[in-house]
Design a protein around this motif. Structure first.
Motif, mmCIF file in Angstrom:
data_model
loop_
_atom_site.group_PDB
_atom_site.id
_atom_site.type_symbol
_atom_site.label_atom_id
_atom_site.label_comp_id
_atom_site.label_asym_id
_atom_site.label_seq_id
_atom_site.Cartn_x
_atom_site.Cartn_y
_atom_site.Cartn_z
ATOM 1 N N LEU A 116 10.178 -4.864 -72.896
ATOM 2 C CA LEU A 116 8.857 -4.828 -72.267
ATOM 3 C C LEU A 116 8.576 -3.454 -71.684
ATOM 4 O O LEU A 116 9.496 -2.712 -71.335
ATOM 5 C CB LEU A 116 8.758 -5.905 -71.183
ATOM 6 C CG LEU A 116 9.843 -5.945 -70.112
ATOM 7 C CD1 LEU A 116 9.434 -5.155 -68.899
ATOM 8 C CD2 LEU A 116 10.096 -7.388 -69.714
ATOM 9 N N ASN A 118 8.133 -1.468 -68.907
ATOM 10 C CA ASN A 118 8.550 -1.725 -67.530
ATOM 11 C C ASN A 118 7.648 -1.039 -66.512
ATOM 12 O O ASN A 118 7.342 -1.580 -65.454
ATOM 13 C CB ASN A 118 9.997 -1.239 -67.398
ATOM 14 C CG ASN A 118 10.544 -1.366 -66.005
ATOM 15 O OD1 ASN A 118 10.817 -0.369 -65.361
ATOM 16 N ND2 ASN A 118 10.696 -2.592 -65.545
ATOM 17 N N TYR A 119 7.221 0.189 -66.862
ATOM 18 C CA TYR A 119 6.497 0.948 -65.850
ATOM 19 C C TYR A 119 5.779 2.134 -66.472
ATOM 20 O O TYR A 119 6.259 2.740 -67.417
ATOM 21 C CB TYR A 119 7.477 1.478 -64.795
ATOM 22 C CG TYR A 119 6.780 2.167 -63.646
ATOM 23 C CD1 TYR A 119 6.106 1.424 -62.699
ATOM 24 C CD2 TYR A 119 6.777 3.549 -63.529
ATOM 25 C CE1 TYR A 119 5.431 2.042 -61.659
ATOM 26 C CE2 TYR A 119 6.117 4.176 -62.492
ATOM 27 C CZ TYR A 119 5.454 3.407 -61.564
ATOM 28 O OH TYR A 119 4.789 4.018 -60.549
ATOM 29 N N VAL A 137 5.705 -4.052 -64.360
ATOM 30 C CA VAL A 137 5.994 -5.458 -64.700
ATOM 31 C C VAL A 137 7.169 -5.891 -63.827
ATOM 32 O O VAL A 137 8.326 -5.695 -64.196
ATOM 33 C CB VAL A 137 6.349 -5.616 -66.189
ATOM 34 C CG1 VAL A 137 6.575 -7.086 -66.527
ATOM 35 C CG2 VAL A 137 5.243 -5.054 -67.061
ATOM 36 N N ALA A 140 9.357 -10.870 -65.639
ATOM 37 C CA ALA A 140 9.007 -11.247 -67.009
ATOM 38 C C ALA A 140 10.074 -12.169 -67.587
ATOM 39 O O ALA A 140 11.265 -11.969 -67.372
ATOM 40 C CB ALA A 140 8.875 -10.008 -67.892
ATOM 41 N N LYS A 168 4.774 -13.649 -67.535
ATOM 42 C CA LYS A 168 4.795 -12.231 -67.166
ATOM 43 C C LYS A 168 3.885 -11.965 -65.974
ATOM 44 O O LYS A 168 2.804 -12.542 -65.863
ATOM 45 C CB LYS A 168 4.346 -11.361 -68.344
ATOM 46 C CG LYS A 168 5.337 -11.370 -69.497
ATOM 47 C CD LYS A 168 4.902 -10.459 -70.622
ATOM 48 C CE LYS A 168 5.971 -10.448 -71.692
ATOM 49 N NZ LYS A 168 6.229 -11.808 -72.243
ATOM 50 N N THR A 169 4.361 -11.099 -65.125
ATOM 51 C CA THR A 169 3.579 -10.671 -63.978
ATOM 52 C C THR A 169 3.315 -9.181 -64.106
ATOM 53 O O THR A 169 4.244 -8.403 -64.356
ATOM 54 C CB THR A 169 4.333 -10.952 -62.668
ATOM 55 O OG1 THR A 169 4.573 -12.354 -62.569
ATOM 56 C CG2 THR A 169 3.533 -10.495 -61.461
ATOM 57 N N TYR A 170 2.053 -8.801 -63.959
ATOM 58 C CA TYR A 170 1.667 -7.393 -64.080
ATOM 59 C C TYR A 170 1.068 -6.923 -62.756
ATOM 60 O O TYR A 170 0.312 -7.662 -62.107
ATOM 61 C CB TYR A 170 0.605 -7.200 -65.168
ATOM 62 C CG TYR A 170 1.002 -7.724 -66.527
ATOM 63 C CD1 TYR A 170 1.751 -6.943 -67.400
ATOM 64 C CD2 TYR A 170 0.611 -8.992 -66.941
ATOM 65 C CE1 TYR A 170 2.112 -7.414 -68.651
ATOM 66 C CE2 TYR A 170 0.971 -9.480 -68.190
ATOM 67 C CZ TYR A 170 1.716 -8.689 -69.038
ATOM 68 O OH TYR A 170 2.076 -9.161 -70.266
ATOM 69 N N ASN A 171 1.415 -5.726 -62.377
ATOM 70 C CA ASN A 171 0.772 -5.054 -61.247
ATOM 71 C C ASN A 171 0.199 -3.742 -61.768
ATOM 72 O O ASN A 171 0.913 -2.972 -62.420
ATOM 73 C CB ASN A 171 1.781 -4.733 -60.137
ATOM 74 C CG ASN A 171 2.218 -5.961 -59.345
ATOM 75 O OD1 ASN A 171 3.150 -5.898 -58.557
ATOM 76 N ND2 ASN A 171 1.559 -7.098 -59.563
ATOM 77 N N HIS A 193 -2.872 -7.929 -59.133
ATOM 78 C CA HIS A 193 -1.754 -8.800 -59.511
ATOM 79 C C HIS A 193 -2.268 -9.780 -60.555
ATOM 80 O O HIS A 193 -3.263 -10.466 -60.342
ATOM 81 C CB HIS A 193 -1.250 -9.547 -58.273
ATOM 82 C CG HIS A 193 -0.353 -10.701 -58.581
ATOM 83 N ND1 HIS A 193 1.023 -10.601 -58.569
ATOM 84 C CD2 HIS A 193 -0.631 -11.991 -58.893
ATOM 85 C CE1 HIS A 193 1.545 -11.779 -58.876
ATOM 86 N NE2 HIS A 193 0.563 -12.640 -59.070
ATOM 87 N N ARG A 195 -0.777 -12.683 -63.363
ATOM 88 C CA ARG A 195 0.344 -13.407 -63.960
ATOM 89 C C ARG A 195 -0.191 -14.343 -65.028
ATOM 90 O O ARG A 195 -1.200 -15.027 -64.825
ATOM 91 C CB ARG A 195 1.093 -14.208 -62.896
ATOM 92 C CG ARG A 195 2.276 -14.998 -63.464
ATOM 93 C CD ARG A 195 2.932 -15.853 -62.395
ATOM 94 N NE ARG A 195 3.964 -16.704 -62.990
ATOM 95 C CZ ARG A 195 4.501 -17.752 -62.395
ATOM 96 N NH1 ARG A 195 4.131 -18.072 -61.159
ATOM 97 N NH2 ARG A 195 5.418 -18.481 -62.992
#
Lengths: 437, 280
Positions: A116, A118-119, A137, A140, A168-171, A193, A195
């Motif tokens: 994924l 990651n950043y 992320v 996940a 999955k959670t995204y910021n 945020h 998800r």
């Protein structure tokens, strides 16, 4: 393990869907235990974000002077060097849980793995400070497994479990950091945020006498909110840095839908029982305070430590049965948690950086008590991280990883007071690149 | 664990104001890591980039204030400044000096060796030693590459979009835009934000050592700063880009005492200064 009185463990409301349907119709409770949530809502420190920070176990709040700092402490970006910085990371993330003595005395494994993004983060000068934008992320899961078990119990020839879980959670959002004076900087990040979860859980059982039964559960979840982060970076003395952040996720929209269908062994009609459930109740998240201290003895070595406190965050989730017009309330308990991390960075020369760290990922669930039922699992995790970076003049390439291990207790069969040993492992391997100009 | 967190938080909360009040200064340079500290700028491309960048910035400075056209004064300032620049560690640079046509009291340094002093500053200066101190301070900003480091100006790196070497050669609107933005930031440092306090203090220290080595009164820069700081209190000077006079003066005076230079009689060369600088 079996018996008509056994129920499913229910620590998340959607699991009531399965419970209400299955409890009435099924006498084999082991069919149901796989509804235990695999998404790691029981811990807060599941994926360590950033390249430099990941290698240091996430002990980065008092450093934060590169794009990773947008996530850890936006005040730190005010101390970033160079005109503009960007960095991104790709990670292979694996989670594995093993519950001992579950299936006829055998253990049961669950495994998630995926690659994924990651950043990603970028910092630019803006006015008297620095602004940035980042994407992270922090959690996940991608579980895609098909398991077949034979002879787990007398009368059962074959038991199949298929699970597909994408959670999955995204910021993502902007940050700004500014020096108030040469010792003090303030910063803020406003993360969106988001998800999303799609979950399919299928069970199939073949009995020795030729009968069969199956059950399917589906769940869709989207969750949107805001995560404001306020940070402070302070230089109390030469070579010392103290950082602190305050954050909390506020959910403004939740859309949870679940559906379950079931066929019992003796059912011969053409219609299939099913239920549809919905909820818009908002999950509660803890208020998080993180304190970091870093010491820079020279330009070749630094030490850093973080301590994070998560307040308790209980909330009630009501899952509405669309057909029946009724709902099931579920009181979710999330206890206060303290996580710690320590990290070090060493440059044997100006072209190489070695980093290492230790960290905790404590469970936000209470410890299991003998004799009680419907208890969520409790697994405290302890991790270590390593990374190595190679620098060219304006860029760096980092390879690293972190591994966390925890032993704890679980209660797979909710109304059965028996408690199982559980082991959890979490591995992340990442490659990242950073640029400045 | 919760108790530990509360204990640490309480200690830090209570000690914060004590630290804040007692720690007079802390540079953020300690945050630089080895790759950032050990960068060298000895390659020809880097020097060329520094000079090209400085030339662009010098044009901005001239555009803002204009050149004071007086050949005698310009020649005198150049003669003095070029002499002082021989004491720096940048033999690869050719330092150039000019007088700006403004009565505000200030001086500027652009990378690559472009040094400016205002007509107002020359009026406030009383002898050649003070002028040497001011010029040496600006020379030190160049020799220590304060703007170059602050903006991370580099000339040769295949991976960077802001490769000034590539920008110089023409290239795209985007690259030229990046270059212009960097010059804007440098101008912002010179005209608005000022250098970092530690950079100013370092430049004062180096300037004092340069003028002492050149045979001038070691306290000349300190004298000049005291004078313009009192003028500033009376609203006569701008001085906004050279803040914290009292701290800088204190540091210079401490340097003089520590090096046994305080009170020593060195040349101030008043007559030659007034023969060449006739502005009053």
């Amino acid at each position: 393990m079996s018996g008509s009185g056994n129920k499913i463990c229910m620590f998340r409301a959607w699991q009531y869907v399965l419970y209400n349907l299955f409890f009435i119709l099924i006498g084999y409770s082991f069919l149901l235990f796989t509804s235990v949530s695999f998404a790691d809502e029981y811990h807060y420190n599941n994926i360590i974000i950033g390249d430099r920070a990941s290698g240091m176990g996430g002990a980065y709040t008092a450093i934060s002077d590169d794009p990773s700092g947008l996530y850890y402490n936006p005040a730190g970006i005010a101390f970033s060097f160079g005109r503009s910085l960007s960095g991104g990371a790709q990670a292979y993330h694996m989670v594995q849980k093993e519950y001992k003595d579950v299936l006829g005395g055998r253990g049961w494994n669950r495994r998630s793995s995926e690659v994924l993004p990651n950043y990603f983060g970028i910092i630019l000068p803006f006015g008297n400070g620095k602004m940035g934008f980042s994407f992270a992320v922090p959690d996940a899961i991608l579980e895609d497994q098909a398991q077949t078990f034979y002879n787990i119990q007398q009368g059962i020839e074959r038991y199949i479990i298929n699970i597909n879980d994408s959670d999955k959670t995204y910021n993502f959002g902007p940050s700004y950091g500014i020096k108030i004076n040469e010792r003090l900087a303030l910063g803020t990040t406003l993360y969106m945020h988001y998800r999303t979860r799609n979950y399919i859980n299928r069970h199939f059982i073949n009995f020795d006498d030729g009968r069969y039964q199956w059950a399917n559960a589906y769940k869709w979840l989207t969750e949107s909110g805001l995560k404001p982060v306020f940070g402070l970076m302070w230089t109390p003395a030469d070579r010392w840095s103290i950082g602190t952040t305050f954050s909390k996720i506020y959910i403004f929209d939740t859309d949870l839908r679940a559906q379950a269908t079931y066929k019992s062994p003796d059912y011969t009609n053409t219609t299939i029982d099913y239920s549809i459930w919905k909820s818009h109740d908002k999950k509660e998240f803890p208020f998080v305070t993180t304190l970091g201290i870093a010491y820079f003895p020279s330009d070749r070595i630094l030490f850093s430590t973080d301590i994070s406190h998560y307040t308790s965050a209980p909330y009630t989730l009501r899952l509405n049965n669309i057909d029946a017009g009724s709902y099931i309330p579920e009181n979710v308990s999330q206890e206060s948690v303290v996580n710690m991390a320590i990290g070090a960075e060493y440059y044997p020369n100006a072209g190489i950086a070695l980093r290492g760290g230790l960290y905790t990922n404590m469970a936000n669930t209470p410890e299991l008590i003998s004799g009680k039922t419907y208890q969520p699992e409790h697994i405290d995790m302890y991790g270590a991280s390593l990374s190595v970076s190679s620098f060219s003049r304006l860029s760096s390439l980092t390879v690293g990883g972190n591994y966390a291990y925890g032993k704890g207790k679980a209660q797979i069969i909710g109304d059965d007071p028996s408690i199982q040993d559980a082991v959890m492992q979490n591995l992340t391997v990442f490659v990242s690149a950073a640029f400045s100009y | 664990m919760n108790r530990l967190f509360k204990l640490i938080s309480s200690i830090l909360f209570l000690t914060f104001p004590v630290f804040y009040m007692t720690v007079s200064h802390a540079s953020d340079d300690f945050r630089k890591r080895a790759p950032q500290v050990e960068e060298t700028f000895t390659e020809d491309d880097d020097i060329r980039a520094e000079i090209v960048f400085g030339r662009e910035l010098a044009a901005r400075i001239i555009g803002k204030y204009g050149i004071y056209k007086n050949n005698d004064i310009t020649q005198y300032v150049n003669m003095l400044g070029k002499g002082l620049s021989q004491y720096t560690n940048r033999p690869e640079l050719e330092f150039r000096f000019a007088v700006l046509d403004t009565d505000s009291i200030n001086a500027f340094a652009a990378p690559g060796g472009y040094i400016f002093i205002t007509k107002g500053a020359l009026k406030a200066i009383e002898d050649e030693a003070e002028l040497a101190g001011v010029l040496a301070h600006e020379i030190a900003h160049v020799s220590e590459r304060h703007i170059v480091k602050e903006l991370d100006i580099k000339g040769k790196d295949e991976s960077t979009v802001a490769n000034i070497g590539r920008i110089i050669g023409g290239n795209t609107e985007f690259l030229r835009g990046v270059f212009t933005q960097m010059v804007d930031e440098a101008a912002d440092i010179l005209f608005e934000k000022g250098f970092k306090k530690q950079d100013e203090i370092d430049a004062d220290r180096i300037a004092t050592l340069i003028i002492t080595t050149a045979g001038y009164d070691p306290s000349a820069l300190s004298r000049y700063l005291k004078k313009i700081s009192s003028d500033e209190k009376e609203g006569k000077t701008i001085g906004s880009t050279h803040p914290l006079f009292s701290e800088r003066i204190e540091k210079i005076d401490t340097l003089l005492v520590d090096n046994n230079l305080a009170g020593k009689k060195y040349e101030i060369v008043k007559e030659r200064f007034h023969e060449n600088v006739r502005l009053r």
